[in-house]
Design an enzyme around this catalytic site. Sequence first.
Site, PDB file in Angstrom:
ATOM      1  N   ASP A 218       0.835  -1.196   0.000  1.00 50.39           N
ATOM      2  CA  ASP A 218       0.000   0.000   0.000  1.00 50.39           C
ATOM      3  C   ASP A 218       0.874   1.252   0.000  1.00 50.39           C
ATOM      4  OD1 ASP A 218      -2.773   1.144   0.419  1.00 50.39           O
ATOM      5  OD2 ASP A 218      -1.786   1.955   2.199  1.00 50.39           O
ATOM      6  N   GLU A 286       1.739  -0.134  -4.913  1.00 40.94           N
ATOM      7  CA  GLU A 286       0.771   0.882  -5.325  1.00 40.94           C
ATOM      8  C   GLU A 286       1.485   2.235  -5.378  1.00 40.94           C
ATOM      9  OE1 GLU A 286      -3.369   2.953  -3.710  1.00 40.94           O
ATOM     10  OE2 GLU A 286      -1.835   2.259  -2.313  1.00 40.94           O
TER      11      GLU A 286
END
Length: 555
Positions: A218, A286
Amino acid sequence: MTYQTKKVQADMAGQLDPTDKNWWRGAVIYQIYPRSYQDSNGDGIGDLTGIAQRLPHIASLGVDAVWISPFFTSPMKDFGYDVSDYCDVDPMFGSLADFDQVIETAHGLGLRVMIDLVLSHTSDQHPWFAQSRASRDNAKADWYVWADPKPDGTPPNNWLSIFGGSAWQWDGRREQYYLHNFLTSQPDLNFHNTDVQDALLDAVTFWLQRGVDGFRLDTINFYFADKALRDNPALAPEDRNNSIAPSVNPYNHQVHLYSKNQPENLEFLKRFRAVIDPFGAAAVGEVGDAQRGLEIMAEYTSGGDKVQMCYPFELLQPARLTAASAVDIFAKLNEAAPDAWPCWAYSNHDVTRHITRWDLSPAAARVYTTLLVCMRGSVCIYQGEELGLPEADVPFEDLQDPYGIEFWPEYKGRDGCRTPMVWEPSNQNGGFSSAKPWLPVSNEHLQRSVVSQEQDPGAILHHYRRALAFRRMHPPLITGTSSEVRRKGDVLWFSRAQDGKEIFCAFNLSDTPSALEMPAGDWHQTGAELGSATPSADGKLHLGPWQPCLAERDV
């Protein structure tokens, strides 16, 4: 028989090769949002046991891996992206034994398991932060990003939070501000402290030893902040529409030059890669940046010693992917990162579902699916995407997402893409739960349930299966090279090649018939099951609205 052909046959037989460290290259990854996939215990919230029960559906699609969004211990202020214990399962989702069952079931079905690691920040209820905020001189005092106020008491710089307002929160115990790029309850870790890095890498090892095959990282570009805490410059007004935040968010007014994307991150990613490599694991990062996404992807995937792949935001933007924008994206990709391995996604748990975002008809949805499986790179499919689910309309009184509550009604948040998976239409809960779900099930979604589509040969669910099967049976689409991406009007085209085989891929991304001159060569039509057009004997290609052409030849 080539290595790739052997790999495809083994994967299709549901066999995992533990020695295959390149399994990620060209893999199709199915994202599970655990709160909303399957509730097994009747509390209205999805859980790990429910995921294990539904893995056969995922395997039936022909994907290679699952990515499970966070299920770690958390106060759930940001629904699991605020971790208070990196090495345990939140009771809401079950137990470590339940996770072990997910691993065992997935591997038995030929699926690898990737989990979502949120390393840039923790919950403010993490024991690390409780100790860090207690004083300025304890053992973890420097584990988070702390700074003194300016002389007038205001925050140390102008950095903004993605969730709105200042990225700094005052803490009376230390009489300092702490950095939070997201919610105030999500303090940012100080990666300049190697003890922090070591603790996080220990958590990575914990899950590797438990059998996970990889990680989705993330906000991978948020790990480090500028040590000098310099102000971010302003972003020109004409560039504000190209952002990872909604237009109503002041976050769009800055170039986030110092609050993320710092060069020190490269050395940490090398440390991370050294930990996962002995396990044959892979990672996809990401990249949360609209201005430098492709450039950052190039940096983070270069050299074979950092992460294997990243997914940028280019295909997650509000504007529909057109032939012109696709050519521009791939030209920029080839310039910035010719050797990088992207992981493409149209939808995920943070953006409006692409069926709604791009206003796609059923025919358009099918051709975009076919395009996705033909592009060079790996692929992420978000739960319910295989059903063609549109964005759900969640009333304000049912909203759970703090992002949507903050900016309602101009921005309705992320709940509309996070509503429960619809398995069957017999009741309002869609087979997701025996109790009232944590988010309401959309009536429109009930009409597109798995059971309903299984019984309809023309349903998009079957198109996804056919498209993924086509990809698996044509190795050039998995790991082959790609020609330059070109267009003629609204028709996008390129070719993929490997081991003496070449696949020509053309897509009419409009509702108007189009024609194209085929490249010279002895092409044979393939992909009839995907609606592929047939080239004429004279090399002319006539494409109907939203129609692809897939052809192959020996080279």
